[in-house]
Design an enzyme around this catalytic site. Structure first.
Site, PDB file in Angstrom:
ATOM      1  N   SER A 284       2.029  -7.861  -0.482  1.00  0.00           N
ATOM      2  CA  SER A 284       2.739  -8.781   0.424  1.00  0.00           C
ATOM      3  C   SER A 284       2.140 -10.021   0.672  1.00  0.00           C
ATOM      4  O   SER A 284       2.823 -11.096   1.096  1.00  0.00           O
ATOM      5  CB  SER A 284       2.786  -8.088   1.857  1.00  0.00           C
ATOM      6  OG  SER A 284       1.573  -8.127   2.362  1.00  0.00           O
TER       7      SER A 284
ATOM      8  N   THR B 218       0.686  -1.237   0.073  1.00  0.00           N
ATOM      9  CA  THR B 218      -0.201  -0.055  -0.056  1.00  0.00           C
ATOM     10  C   THR B 218       0.835   1.341   0.147  1.00  0.00           C
ATOM     11  O   THR B 218       0.471   2.382  -0.546  1.00  0.00           O
ATOM     12  CB  THR B 218      -0.911   0.092   1.271  1.00  0.00           C
ATOM     13  OG1 THR B 218      -1.963  -1.196   1.152  1.00  0.00           O
ATOM     14  CG2 THR B 218      -1.742   1.352   1.416  1.00  0.00           C
TER      15      THR B 218
ATOM     16  N   THR C  49       1.015  -4.352   4.353  1.00  0.00           N
ATOM     17  CA  THR C  49       0.812  -4.879   5.646  1.00  0.00           C
ATOM     18  C   THR C  49       0.228  -6.091   5.951  1.00  0.00           C
ATOM     19  O   THR C  49       0.458  -6.464   7.232  1.00  0.00           O
ATOM     20  CB  THR C  49       0.083  -3.809   6.480  1.00  0.00           C
ATOM     21  OG1 THR C  49      -1.043  -3.440   5.729  1.00  0.00           O
ATOM     22  CG2 THR C  49       0.900  -2.326   6.508  1.00  0.00           C
ATOM     23  N   ASP C  50      -0.347  -6.631   4.954  1.00  0.00           N
ATOM     24  CA  ASP C  50      -1.085  -7.847   4.990  1.00  0.00           C
ATOM     25  C   ASP C  50      -0.188  -9.042   5.652  1.00  0.00           C
ATOM     26  O   ASP C  50      -0.734  -9.603   6.609  1.00  0.00           O
ATOM     27  CB  ASP C  50      -1.713  -8.509   3.880  1.00  0.00           C
ATOM     28  CG  ASP C  50      -2.714  -7.691   3.376  1.00  0.00           C
ATOM     29  OD1 ASP C  50      -3.305  -6.772   3.894  1.00  0.00           O
ATOM     30  OD2 ASP C  50      -3.004  -7.804   2.224  1.00  0.00           O
TER      31      ASP C  50
END
Length: 326
Positions: free
Chosen positions: A56, A11, A88-89
């Site tokens: 990710s 992101t 961030t996942d």
């Protein structure tokens, strides 16, 4: 001295798609140079390495272990610390894997963004600035891998993503952050003990399943699992419990593959010797399950996969390592 910046997409690196692409969604477009140009007040020289630009969810163990090698090379070239930007996942899992193998005193800092640059108030520039300052700070040495978002500094072992969209998504439920960036200066408030880094084996990462126990779970989905995977993590109820009917299924699996018992709650530890009913933590350990302690199921899976990359690892080795790291 410079800080090495490695970009992995996510992101933080997204921008609007062209009119002919995906109906106005955002996709990874921004390079490391684009990211640094968007940071006001960036006063730390960054040596930028655009490594790969992927969500990710597409990162693998091999990608991350290769990144550790590249980061180590950057330190040998004079970098005083490392920053990685990624989605961030899977950030909490990436950070923990890196922390398990990072052998250097220099900080390895991971960051990202929850709000992409096309939105009002994107958090990526502030997170990158804070991460760079932590990576350059002498006080952040000997802390292993760190996660920095929202000016909070988290230990990789403790951090969790606990919200799907909030800019305050990253927390450390059991410990709180190890520090904060205040007026641009990293302030380390606590120094958790650092464990001896592991040396990853050369084998291809093994398949390790994760099973979350649910109400009235009879374990039927697990009966043939031992034929397909090299290990299993069970996310049990509360302090490490499963339905009584599931206990013998897990015990049978534990005779063939390592089975690790974690808690699905998101905070707290699996107990060891409080409850004694069938399906309790005491019963499951007696059947051969390995206690994950404070490690959540996702981190337990990372550690188990890493250990299974060593060809001659024994069940005793795995149990002893979990005892030290959990």
């Amino acid at each position: 001295m410079t800080v090495a910046l490695f970009t992995l997409g996510g992101t933080i690196a997204m921008a609007g798609a062209r009119a002919d692409e995906r109906g106005g969604t955002v996709v990874t477009r921004l390079t490391g140079a684009d990211l640094t140009a968007a940071v006001p007040g960036l006063d730390i020289p960054l040596d930028v390495h655009d490594t790969r630009a992927v969500p990710s969810a597409n990162l693998t163990f091999r990608h991350l272990l290769d990144l550790v090698e590249q980061a180590s090379k950057a330190l040998r070239g004079g970098a005083r610390g490392v920053v990685v930007t990624q989605g961030t996942d899977t950030l909490e899992e990436s950070a923990f894997l890196i922390d398990l193998v990072w052998p250097h005193p220099e900080p390895f800092v991971l960051t990202g963004a929850m709000r992409n640059p096309t939105l009002a108030g994107p958090d990526g520039p502030a997170n990158l600035l804070a991460a760079a300052r932590v990576a350059a700070a002498d006080d952040a040495r000997d802390l292993g891998a760190l996660v920095v978002l929202g000016d909070a500094i988290h230990a990789a072992r403790a951090v969790r993503k606990t919200h799907a969209t909030s800019t305050a998504a990253f927390t450390s439920p059991d410990t709180g952050p190890v520090g904060h960036v205040i007026e641009g200066t990293p302030r380390i408030l606590t120094r958790p003990p650092r464990r001896t880094p592991l040396t990853p084996g050369t084998a291809v990462p093994a398949r390790v399943a994760l099973h979350t126990v649910t109400l009235d779970d009879d374990g039927h989905a697990l009966t043939r699992l031992g034929e397909d995977v090299a290990g299993l993590v069970v996310a049990g109820f509360g302090v490490g419990h499963v339905p009584a009917d599931l206990a013998p299924v897990l015990g049978d699996l534990a005779t063939r593959i390592p089975v690790v018992l974690a808690s699905r709650t998101g905070a707290g530890s699996v107990l060891r010797h409080t409850y004694g009913a069938p399906g309790s933590e005491t019963d499951l350990q007696r059947r051969g399950l390995i206690n994950a302690g404070f490690l959540d199921p996702y981190k337990a899976r990372v550690l188990l996969r890493l250990l299974l990359m060593t060809a001659d690892v024994t069940p005793k080795d795995i149990a002893e390592t979990f005892s030290r790291y959990a």
